[in-house]
Write an enzyme that holds these catalytic residues in place. Structure first.
Site, PDB file in Angstrom:
ATOM      1  CG  ASP A  88      -1.939   1.144   1.088  1.00  0.00           C
ATOM      2  OD1 ASP A  88      -2.738   1.085   0.139  1.00  0.00           O
ATOM      3  OD2 ASP A  88      -1.911   2.077   1.903  1.00  0.00           O
ATOM      4  CG  ASP A 495      -4.996  -1.383  40.358  1.00  0.00           C
ATOM      5  OD1 ASP A 495      -4.440  -1.888  41.350  1.00  0.00           O
ATOM      6  OD2 ASP A 495      -4.575  -1.537  39.197  1.00  0.00           O
ATOM      7  N   GLY A 521      -9.676  -0.297  45.723  1.00  0.00           N
ATOM      8  CA  GLY A 521      -9.981  -1.475  46.538  1.00  0.00           C
ATOM      9  C   GLY A 521      -8.964  -2.574  46.305  1.00  0.00           C
ATOM     10  CG  ASP A 522      -6.592  -6.186  48.366  1.00  0.00           C
ATOM     11  OD1 ASP A 522      -6.715  -7.045  47.460  1.00  0.00           O
ATOM     12  OD2 ASP A 522      -5.727  -6.236  49.246  1.00  0.00           O
ATOM     13  CG  PHE A 523      -8.083  -7.968  42.730  1.00  0.00           C
ATOM     14  CD1 PHE A 523      -7.227  -8.914  43.260  1.00  0.00           C
ATOM     15  CD2 PHE A 523      -7.670  -7.239  41.609  1.00  0.00           C
ATOM     16  CE1 PHE A 523      -5.977  -9.142  42.704  1.00  0.00           C
ATOM     17  CE2 PHE A 523      -6.414  -7.446  41.050  1.00  0.00           C
ATOM     18  CZ  PHE A 523      -5.558  -8.405  41.610  1.00  0.00           C
TER      19      PHE A 523
HETATM   20  C1  LIG Z   1       3.091   8.480  -5.803  1.00  0.00           C
HETATM   21  C2  LIG Z   1       2.857   7.463  -6.881  1.00  0.00           C
HETATM   22  C3  LIG Z   1       1.955   6.422  -6.705  1.00  0.00           C
HETATM   23  N1  LIG Z   1       1.736   5.512  -7.695  1.00  0.00           N
HETATM   24  C4  LIG Z   1       0.756   4.410  -7.516  1.00  0.00           C
HETATM   25  C5  LIG Z   1       1.304   3.168  -6.846  1.00  0.00           C
HETATM   26  C6  LIG Z   1       0.031   2.454  -6.436  1.00  0.00           C
HETATM   27  O1  LIG Z   1      -0.400   1.648  -7.523  1.00  0.00           O
HETATM   28  C7  LIG Z   1      -0.963   3.578  -6.220  1.00  0.00           C
HETATM   29  C8  LIG Z   1      -1.316   3.740  -4.758  1.00  0.00           C
HETATM   30  O2  LIG Z   1      -2.458   2.973  -4.476  1.00  0.00           O
HETATM   31  P1  LIG Z   1      -2.471   1.640  -3.653  1.00  0.00           P
HETATM   32  O3  LIG Z   1      -3.746   1.613  -2.882  1.00  0.00           O
HETATM   33  O4  LIG Z   1      -1.204   1.480  -2.874  1.00  0.00           O
HETATM   34  O5  LIG Z   1      -2.471   0.486  -4.744  1.00  0.00           O
HETATM   35  P2  LIG Z   1      -3.474   0.199  -5.926  1.00  0.00           P
HETATM   36  O6  LIG Z   1      -4.873   0.610  -5.576  1.00  0.00           O
HETATM   37  O7  LIG Z   1      -2.910   0.760  -7.200  1.00  0.00           O
HETATM   38  O8  LIG Z   1      -3.398  -1.389  -6.038  1.00  0.00           O
HETATM   39  P3  LIG Z   1      -3.783  -2.494  -4.932  1.00  0.00           P
HETATM   40  O9  LIG Z   1      -4.506  -1.837  -3.805  1.00  0.00           O
HETATM   41  O10 LIG Z   1      -4.636  -3.475  -5.675  1.00  0.00           O
HETATM   42  O11 LIG Z   1      -2.473  -3.058  -4.530  1.00  0.00           O
HETATM   43  O12 LIG Z   1      -0.315   4.785  -6.657  1.00  0.00           O
HETATM   44  C9  LIG Z   1       2.423   5.602  -8.910  1.00  0.00           C
HETATM   45  O13 LIG Z   1       2.220   4.777  -9.795  1.00  0.00           O
HETATM   46  N2  LIG Z   1       3.341   6.609  -9.078  1.00  0.00           N
HETATM   47  C10 LIG Z   1       3.584   7.552  -8.132  1.00  0.00           C
HETATM   48  O14 LIG Z   1       4.425   8.435  -8.346  1.00  0.00           O
END
Ligand SMILES: Cc1cn([C@H]2C[C@H](O)[C@@H](COP(=O)(O)OP(=O)(O)OP(=O)(O)O)O2)c(=O)[nH]c1=O
Length: 633
Positions: A88, A495, A521-523
């Protein structure tokens, strides 16, 4: 062939990328990884404010994405993958976390907030090793994050809208794609470029290397590869086929094992997780031209031998408030730190270097600064600071453990030897104990509770209960967490009077303080407040059988059918060798003991609690819930 041998390690595994991101697919495919793509259905809706730092949000989302796919594949398609990878990416500017824009206006808002500024891009990654046991999915998660700093040029309105109308921002965190048109907006990038694009490849390979190969560097004989550049963290990897076929050569990281049994997807080692395995050795030629194998290096033993030094370095740096001095990106030279902590320059420099080598500080030519985790967990006034527990470890536990030999021989706690006149129980005899000692203990418990309360509060669905009494609930961290998760709950912390007298300085402030009642209190001696759920968190493991009998009989007697008792403790595995934290805690020789899941179940059943459920959280504390028998039982 992939340059990095760990990628080769995954060839025979069913690897799944839990991501719809074409960038992630491309990055991994480009290095020769073979994988299936199963996009995750996990909705990115975790409550951002509940994470201490933004990267924890990214890590947790990555983890949930991967776990959702692992579960779905296991349940629906009856195909358990060996490894599921989730990721993510988020952008943070100031305190704001930016994900993908929902529409053009949103993209405009995001991009204008980035204009002319430096921001951070974090990608959280989760590597989930899966196995199927008795048709149940077992998972072991390894996670990490990477941060890259990016600075945008000042963006004119015209440029902004032109970029937004290109359509590029819409599926990208922060509303830009550095790899395409968005690259034109960028003045500089500090860190891993691919991390911005969505996948920190270098860190991922290092993590795999840590998992699949033994970690100690100084045990390694360098093998010269003509065509493969040496990359620091991969230097202990041999690319030969022999390494996985000879289990004596490599020991997979503990993380890949459960109860000593390697999960599928891990390198298979003999089922003796406690044994010490050598790292790879290379034959060297002796003076008479004969090839000799040097004695195998006992890396695990050496690590244990030196462990006390590392602990003490952390304790002393914490006690001298080094991490407080270096908080919030402050960079100081040894002489400045030495002046502030009133210590010698040479001693301070050695301590700072030790902390840097332990990954607690960063060292550059400008000086020393905190790492992210030091900022979050070691600075004393941070919400999730472990400072209190570290000071307790230094000032109390350390002294107890120096008497371990006698403690083992006598089978008793060594409080008297370590602290002279002090009694066994800090809070039972006020004449011997200073207010400071009590506050130090409460601070330690408070800091551990901050770290564990969320896991305990969310281990089970508690919506059926109306009133809760947390017995020995100390500063009320768990109580507050419970009310936050279940706003209709009426929570009382019960406690000792000395504890209750001191709780006020630990209460959260701000608008959203949750109402919790504190009762002194003391349990063991006093009547317990009425409740339909009682909690004992980190209480039973310190009590002997007689005290447990008094306490549990009392709770059982007051509980009406359908009421429940929730225990929060570390649950040992059935062999009682795991997790080590609990096993090592036992060595302090309190009159109580650590228990396995079946022992806790039996204990609760003995006092009339049935339908016992156990939740292993995988973090510090696990949870056990039992319901008072209805009269029909
Ligand atoms: C900042 C930045 C992000 N991104 C992309 C990477 C990720 O794909 C996206 C961030 O969203 P994410 O939620 O991380 O990923 P996603 O929705 O694309 O895929 P999934 O959840 O199925 O894994 O932004 C770029 O491609 N270039 C960039 O410069």
């Amino acid at each position: 062939m992939a340059l990095n041998p760990v990628i080769g390690k995954l060839v025979s595994k069913r690897v799944v990328l839990a991501s719809a991101s074409p960038r992630r697919q491309e990055i991994l495919a480009n290095v020769g990884l073979r994988f299936e793509v199963v996009p995750s259905w996990f909705k990115e809706t975790l409550e951002k404010s509940s994470f201490a730092v933004p990267y924890e949000y990214a890590i947790e989302t990555a983890k949930q994405k991967a776990l959702e796919v692992a579960n779905r594949m296991h349940l629906k398609h009856l195909r358990t993958p060996d490894i599921v990878i989730g990721a993510d990416t988020i952008v943070t500017v100031g305190k704001q976390i930016l994900e993908k824009p929902v529409d053009k206006q949103d993209a405009y808002k995001m991009l204008s907030s980035l204009s002319g500024k430096e921001h951070s891009v974090f990608t959280g990654v989760a590597i989930v090793h899966c196995s199927s046991k008795d048709n149940r999915l077992e998972t072991e998660v390894t996670d990490f994050y990477e941060e890259t700093k990016v600075k945008f040029a000042e963006l004119s309105e015209e440029l902004l809208w032109e970029y937004i109308h290109s359509g590029e921002p819409m599926d990208k965190a922060g509303g830009y794609g550095i790899q395409a048109l968005g690259g034109m907006l960028v003045e500089y990038v500090h860190g891993d470029f691919l991390n911005v694009v969505g996948f920190p490849l270098n860190h991922f390979c290092k993590k795999l290397a840590e998992l699949y190969y033994p970690p100690l560097k100084h045990t390694i004989q360098h093998v010269k590869h003509d065509s493969i550049p040496s990359v620091e963290t991969f230097e202990n990897l041999s690319d030969g086929e022999s390494d996985s076929s000879n289990p004596m050569q490599h020991k997979s990281a503990n993380k890949l094992e459960r109860n000593g049994v390697p999960l599928s997807g891990a390198i298979h080692t003999p089922v003796n997780s406690g044994s010490i395995q050598p790292v790879c050795t290379v034959a060297v030629e002796n003076q008479s031209g004969v090839m000799e194998y040097p004695a195998k290096f006992p890396s695990k033993i050496v690590e244990l031998m030196d462990g006390f030094r590392a602990s003490k370095a952390l304790f002393v740096a914490s006690k001298l408030k080094v991490f407080d001095l270096l908080k919030d990106k402050c960079i100081l030279k040894p002489v400045d730190v030495a002046n502030k902590i009133e210590a010698s320059v040479c001693g301070t420099e050695r301590l700072l270097d030790a902390c840097a080598s332990l990954g607690l500080l960063e060292k550059t030519h400008q000086g020393y600064s905190n790492t992210d985790s030091a900022n979050t967990y070691l600075v004393s006034d941070r919400e999730y600071s472990l400072h209190g527990y570290i000071i307790h470890s230094n000032d109390r536990l350390w002294h107890l453990f120096t008497h371990l030999e006698v403690a083992v021989k006598e089978g008793t706690m060594q409080t008297h030897q370590a602290f002279g006149k002090e009694t066994e129980d800090l809070f039972q005899d006020s004449s011997y104990h200073s207010v400071e000692a009590k506050q130090r203990f409460m601070t330690a418990m408070h800091s551990i509770a901050k770290l564990t309360a969320r896991d305990v509060a969310t281990a089970f669905d508690l919506s059926q209960f109306r009133s809760v009494c947390d017995l020995g609930g100390c500063t009320g961290v768990l109580a507050h967490e419970l009310v936050q998760k279940n706003p209709n709950l009426n929570v009382t912390v019960f406690d000792l009077p000395d504890v209750i007298a001191n709780v006020s300085c630990f209460q959260p402030s701000g608008q959203h303080i949750t109402p919790v009642t504190f009762t002194a209190g003391d349990f063991f001696k006093d009547n317990l407040p009425e409740a339909d759920l009682y909690i004992l968190s980190l209480i039973l493991h310190d009590l002997n059988d007689e005290k447990i009998h008094i306490l549990l009989s009392k709770i059982s007697a007051i509980c009406k059918p359908g009421s429940a008792l929730l225990l929060a403790e570390i649950v040992l595995d059935e062999e009682k060798t795991h997790p080590p934290r609990a096993v090592l805690q036992s060595l302090s020789m309190t009159e109580g003991k650590q228990r396995s899941g079946s022992e806790y179940k039996q204990l609760l059943e003995k006092y009339g609690f049935t339908n016992v459920q156990i939740k292993i959280t995988g973090n510090v504390l696990d949870a056990i819930l039992g319901f008072k028998k209805t009269s029909a039982h």
